[in-house]
Enzyme design. Structure first.
Site, PDB file in Angstrom:
ATOM      1  N   ASP A 106      43.982 -82.609  35.107  1.00 32.76           N
ATOM      2  CA  ASP A 106      44.623 -81.394  35.609  1.00 32.76           C
ATOM      3  C   ASP A 106      43.774 -80.173  35.260  1.00 32.76           C
ATOM      4  O   ASP A 106      44.294 -79.075  35.061  1.00 32.76           O
ATOM      5  CB  ASP A 106      46.033 -81.250  35.036  1.00 32.76           C
ATOM      6  CG  ASP A 106      46.046 -81.124  33.515  1.00 32.76           C
ATOM      7  OD1 ASP A 106      45.048 -81.535  32.878  1.00 32.76           O
ATOM      8  OD2 ASP A 106      47.037 -80.610  32.950  1.00 32.76           O
ATOM      9  N   GLU A 107      42.464 -80.385  35.194  1.00 33.25           N
ATOM     10  CA  GLU A 107      41.526 -79.324  34.838  1.00 33.25           C
ATOM     11  C   GLU A 107      40.717 -78.924  36.070  1.00 33.25           C
ATOM     12  O   GLU A 107      40.195 -79.779  36.785  1.00 33.25           O
ATOM     13  CB  GLU A 107      40.588 -79.778  33.728  1.00 33.25           C
ATOM     14  CG  GLU A 107      41.307 -80.186  32.447  1.00 33.25           C
ATOM     15  CD  GLU A 107      40.351 -80.816  31.442  1.00 33.25           C
ATOM     16  OE1 GLU A 107      39.129 -80.632  31.600  1.00 33.25           O
ATOM     17  OE2 GLU A 107      40.831 -81.495  30.530  1.00 33.25           O
TER      18      GLU A 107
END
Length: 338
Positions: free
Chosen positions: A248-249
């Protein structure tokens, strides 16, 4: 029309249809040099109408040898190679042979020679326009086959080139979101640094994303990531780069933008867009976004690893400050001054 000639000890009569079939590029001239018949293929090259009865010099130029094109010049060259060019298409030089045809007349049989490909293209000729025994027919088949092979090779090269581009694109793309991946990010930042162009850098992390995965499953998490990708694409320019570099980066690169206020505005819009819940199969997925930023103008020499580290530090400052916010890195590591 019938032409009488001799074969052995007796006459042989050739009517016009036979002559046209045997020599579709022939001219029959009378003793005064007027055209009495013309082969069907040669007729396609000459002006429409009014050919019969005209002097040969009105229709052709004798190119080799250079001389006046009349019956006397052609008769003097009987049995020798001629080069004739139609006056209405002087760029097309025909090869020929003139032979006596009784009562002072001549039959001139012509061919295209090296001009055959151009003649076929220019006049739309087909195999039917050539004598069956003419080797040109074989060459036309070879030319047609070669053209077909070359076209297929061209199409194959285009397909291979397209496949190469698609493979290169796939190698630089995150398969889940369609955003760029880490490899594409590294290449773009390296290019920007080497060219000396200023740019802004954002590191973004999704808050509460683990809870979405844990409570609703990975399918819901994938849905959220795709929705986030759409938002990031809509809030950035085509010249910017948006990459997914981890679960989720995300990392965003803004060429030409080093103004803190402008980057704050972009980050604020992105964070606001992440606020409303994303619905997956009727269930709300609630997340927020934390962002850390830095710009090349903060460094005497742009260093990619250092910029990533500083943007990452600013990101965790946002998380420590309560999440759902953006923080700009402001300290010059090299000088140590605020």
């Amino acid at each position: 029309m019938t032409i009488a000639t001799r074969l052995g000890h007796g006459p042989l009569a050739l009517d016009g249809a036979v002559l046209d079939r045997l020599m579709p590029m022939h001219l029959r001239l009378d003793a005064q040099g007027a055209v009495r018949s013309v082969g069907p293929t040669l007729a396609k090259l000459l002006p429409e109408g009014g050919v019969l009865g005209r002097a040969v010099g009105q229709l052709f130029d004798l190119r080799r040898p250079v001389a006046t094109t009349d019956i006397a010049a052609l008769r003097a060259r009987a049995g020798l190679r001629l080069h004739l060019a139609p006056k209405n298409d002087p760029s097309l030089v025909l090869r020929g042979l003139a032979m006596p045809a009784g009562e002072g007349g001549l039959i001139v049989n012509l061919s295209f020679g090296i001009w055959v490909n151009e003649a076929v293209r220019r006049y739309g000729l087909t195999v039917a326009d050539f004598a069956p025994t003419d080797l040109t027919v074989e060459m036309l088949y070879l030319v047609e086959a070669k053209s077909a092979v070359m076209e297929e090779l061209r199409n194959l090269n285009l397909r291979l080139h397209g496949a190469k581009i698609a493979a290169e694109e796939q190698a630089l793309t995150d398969t889940l979101t369609g955003l760029r991946n880490r490899r594409a990010l590294d290449m773009r930042m390296k290019d920007l640094v080497e060219s000396g162009q200023t740019f802004g850098l954002m590191h973004m992390d999704l808050d509460f994303f683990k809870q979405v995965n844990d409570s609703l499953g990975h399918a819901a998490g994938d849905h959220v990531l795709r929705e986030v990708a759409v938002i990031l694409a809509e809030e950035t320019r085509k010249t910017d780069l948006v990459a997914r570099v981890g679960g989720d980066e995300f990392v965003l690169v803004f060429p030409g933008i080093a103004d803190h206020a402008r980057l704050d505005q972009i980050a604020t819009r992105i964070i606001e867009r992440m606020g409303p819940p994303m619905i997956f199969e009727g269930a709300p997925c609630r997340i927020s976004a934390s962002i850390g930023m830095t710009v090349t103008t903060l460094y005497e020499v742009s260093d990619i690893e250092e910029m990533h580290a500083d943007a990452d530090d600013a990101l965790y400052s946002s998380k420590r400050a309560g999440r759902g916010r953006a923080t700009m890195h402001v300290q010059d590591r090299k000088s140590g001054s605020p």
